[in-house]
Design an enzyme around this catalytic site. Structure first.
Site, PDB file in Angstrom:
ATOM      1  N   CYS A   6      -2.124  -2.589   6.876  1.00  0.00           N
ATOM      2  CA  CYS A   6      -2.277  -1.267   7.681  1.00  0.00           C
ATOM      3  C   CYS A   6      -3.495  -1.301   8.280  1.00  0.00           C
ATOM      4  O   CYS A   6      -3.689  -0.747   9.385  1.00  0.00           O
ATOM      5  CB  CYS A   6      -1.977  -0.260   6.804  1.00  0.00           C
ATOM      6  SG  CYS A   6      -3.077  -0.009   5.236  1.00  0.00           S
TER       7      CYS A   6
ATOM      8  N   CYS B 112       0.793  -1.279   0.040  1.00  0.00           N
ATOM      9  CA  CYS B 112       0.078  -0.054  -0.071  1.00  0.00           C
ATOM     10  C   CYS B 112       0.950   1.212   0.061  1.00  0.00           C
ATOM     11  O   CYS B 112       1.908   1.184   0.595  1.00  0.00           O
ATOM     12  CB  CYS B 112      -0.939  -0.073   1.177  1.00  0.00           C
ATOM     13  SG  CYS B 112      -0.439   0.906   2.750  1.00  0.00           S
ATOM     14  N   GLU B 113       0.458   2.235  -0.733  1.00  0.00           N
ATOM     15  CA  GLU B 113       1.493   3.337  -0.994  1.00  0.00           C
ATOM     16  C   GLU B 113       1.357   4.165   0.240  1.00  0.00           C
ATOM     17  O   GLU B 113       2.126   5.339   0.274  1.00  0.00           O
ATOM     18  CB  GLU B 113       1.062   4.179  -2.069  1.00  0.00           C
ATOM     19  CG  GLU B 113      -0.177   4.762  -2.162  1.00  0.00           C
ATOM     20  CD  GLU B 113      -0.616   5.485  -3.842  1.00  0.00           C
ATOM     21  OE1 GLU B 113       0.139   5.153  -4.503  1.00  0.00           O
ATOM     22  OE2 GLU B 113      -1.424   6.486  -3.828  1.00  0.00           O
ATOM     23  N   HIS B 114       0.519   4.087   1.210  1.00  0.00           N
ATOM     24  CA  HIS B 114       0.327   5.066   2.215  1.00  0.00           C
ATOM     25  C   HIS B 114       1.050   4.733   3.506  1.00  0.00           C
ATOM     26  O   HIS B 114       1.683   5.431   4.223  1.00  0.00           O
ATOM     27  CB  HIS B 114      -1.112   4.960   2.764  1.00  0.00           C
ATOM     28  CG  HIS B 114      -2.024   5.523   1.633  1.00  0.00           C
ATOM     29  ND1 HIS B 114      -3.674   5.080   1.397  1.00  0.00           N
ATOM     30  CD2 HIS B 114      -2.142   6.665   0.843  1.00  0.00           C
ATOM     31  CE1 HIS B 114      -3.907   5.512   0.504  1.00  0.00           C
ATOM     32  NE2 HIS B 114      -3.280   6.471   0.038  1.00  0.00           N
ATOM     33  N   HIS B 115       1.379   3.528   3.579  1.00  0.00           N
ATOM     34  CA  HIS B 115       2.090   2.794   4.678  1.00  0.00           C
ATOM     35  C   HIS B 115       3.246   2.016   4.350  1.00  0.00           C
ATOM     36  O   HIS B 115       4.112   1.412   5.238  1.00  0.00           O
ATOM     37  CB  HIS B 115       1.236   2.151   5.639  1.00  0.00           C
ATOM     38  CG  HIS B 115       0.305   2.597   6.382  1.00  0.00           C
ATOM     39  ND1 HIS B 115      -1.007   2.691   5.685  1.00  0.00           N
ATOM     40  CD2 HIS B 115       0.040   3.641   7.067  1.00  0.00           C
ATOM     41  CE1 HIS B 115      -2.009   3.755   6.087  1.00  0.00           C
ATOM     42  NE2 HIS B 115      -1.454   4.049   7.255  1.00  0.00           N
TER      43      HIS B 115
ATOM     44  N   GLN C 144      -5.428  -0.253  -3.768  1.00  0.00           N
ATOM     45  CA  GLN C 144      -6.303  -1.392  -4.449  1.00  0.00           C
ATOM     46  C   GLN C 144      -7.159  -1.066  -5.646  1.00  0.00           C
ATOM     47  O   GLN C 144      -7.342  -1.790  -6.790  1.00  0.00           O
ATOM     48  CB  GLN C 144      -7.035  -2.168  -3.345  1.00  0.00           C
ATOM     49  CG  GLN C 144      -7.461  -3.575  -3.978  1.00  0.00           C
ATOM     50  CD  GLN C 144      -8.132  -4.491  -2.898  1.00  0.00           C
ATOM     51  OE1 GLN C 144      -7.850  -4.563  -1.874  1.00  0.00           O
ATOM     52  NE2 GLN C 144      -9.118  -4.993  -3.271  1.00  0.00           N
TER      53      GLN C 144
END
Ligand code: ZN
Length: 366
Positions: free
Chosen positions: A328, A257-260, A298
């Site tokens: 996450c 995931c690009e956020h975490h 996703q």
């Protein structure tokens, strides 16, 4: 953004260093790699030392020539290049500016355009690959005509494996670390810094080679950036009169995931309604990997897979449903373990016909 042509050369472990240099150029903010040349083998200038592998890149950049040269020197240094008085000493990587759009002059004693382009096959031929119609300023000659005289002096080697591979130098098998191995010193230093920030001792036995392993793992997990749809599909499209839905169910995927930068993983179901063309089933899984091995969300991943199938097959419809579990969320307890996020992309017949869509959804439900 201005266009420029770069030359890449290596005669220390070039099978590893040349792809790594391309990978670093791609990751470099301010540089976009537009075209990569094939890879060529050439003897060292002066005739001593190991053979070189050479390539060229057409880039777009926001750096002026002097700043671009600084950036290239930085990449060279990070890859272990030490500049010495011996101009022909073996080197892990050599990055030079051959041409810079609208510029003729000297940058710290180096001429741009590089006059050696007219003298050496290992510069002229790769450069002509990436920009055949680029005009050599002041001469009226274009690169393809300059290179034409050299074609027989240089040997193409493994053009796709070397410069356009997907995770060429970081594979599942390659994530282990060998004592003394040098992989990506700059990235490893960053990971070592992270360990210190976490209050850890990066010199203790269990962590000593962790930065090396993490660098390899991250390269592998983001190797989708280095791949192209064209290479993945690679001649696996066949003519067919079939018009029934083709469904590939339960394709495992692993992404970050690009956020975490934490894993999310699960299953993808991909269906299409053929329009004279079908594709080998294993290629669907490779398309999923191509987009999953990047920093993702996703929803975007689902749409990119649908777009890719649309692009290569022009089918009457595409459907992609993905079920993913996200670390996450799972690890924070936001979501109960085991529950998952479902995303879908419906195109063409799957969007317009509720019957077709219903059939697909029934099939993937088991
Ligand atoms: Zn996340």
């Amino acid at each position: 953004m201005t266009r420029a042509i770069l030359a890449l050369g290596s005669n220390i472990d070039p099978e590893r260093n040349l792809p790594m240099a391309f990978s670093r150029l791609r990751r470099q903010p301010g540089i976009t790699v537009l075209v990569q040349s094939s890879c060529y083998r050439s003897p060292a200038v002066g005739g001593t030392g190991p053979e070189f592998l050479n390539a060229a890149a057409l880039i777009a950049t926001r750096f002026d020539p002097a700043a671009l040269r600084e950036v290239l020197r930085g990449i060279e240094a990070a890859m272990g290049r030490v500049r010495s008085d011996d101009r022909n000493a073996p080197r892990p990587i050599d990055l030079d500016i051959l041409f810079y759009e609208g510029f003729s002059g000297e940058v710290e004693g180096t001429r741009i355009p590089d006059p050696d382009v007219a003298k050496y096959a290992h510069l002229a031929v790769p450069a002509a690959d990436v920009a055949p119609d680029w005009e050599y300023p002041g001469t009226g000659a274009v690169l393809k005509s300059i290179a034409a005289g050299f074609r027989n002096d240089i040997e193409v080697c493994m053009p796709t494996e070397i410069t356009r591979s997907t995770g060429h130098y970081a594979t599942e098998q390659g994530m282990e670390a060998v004592a003394g191995e040098v992989y990506d010193p700059e990235f490893e230093a960053t990971v070592r810094g992270m360990l210190v920030q976490l209050g850890e001792d990066p010199t203790r036995e269990g962590l000593a080679r962790t930065p090396l392993r993490v660098a390899k793992a991250m390269d592998f997990l983001t190797s989708g950036y280095n791949g192209s749809l064209e290479d993945v599909v690679n001649n696996a499209i066949f003519e067919s009169d079939a018009d029934e839905m083709v469904l590939v169910k339960d394709v495992e995927f692993y992404s970050l995931c690009e956020h975490h930068m934490l894993p999310f993983f699960g299953k993808a179901h991909v269906a299409y309604l053929p329009n004279k063309k079908i594709i080998g089933l294993s290629k669907i899984a490779r398309i999923v990997d191509l987009y999953a091995r990047r920093l993702q969300v996703q929803e975007r991943l689902t749409n990119q897979i649908a777009d890719a199938v649309e692009e290569v097959l022009s089918p009457h419809g595409v459907a992609v449903v993905m079920e993913g579990s996200h670390f996450c969320m799972m690890m924070r307890g936001v979501q109960k373990q085991g529950s998952s996020m479902v995303t879908s992309a419906m195109r063409g017949g799957f969007r317009t016909s509720s019957l077709t869509r219903g059939e697909f959804l029934d099939l993937i439900r088991d």
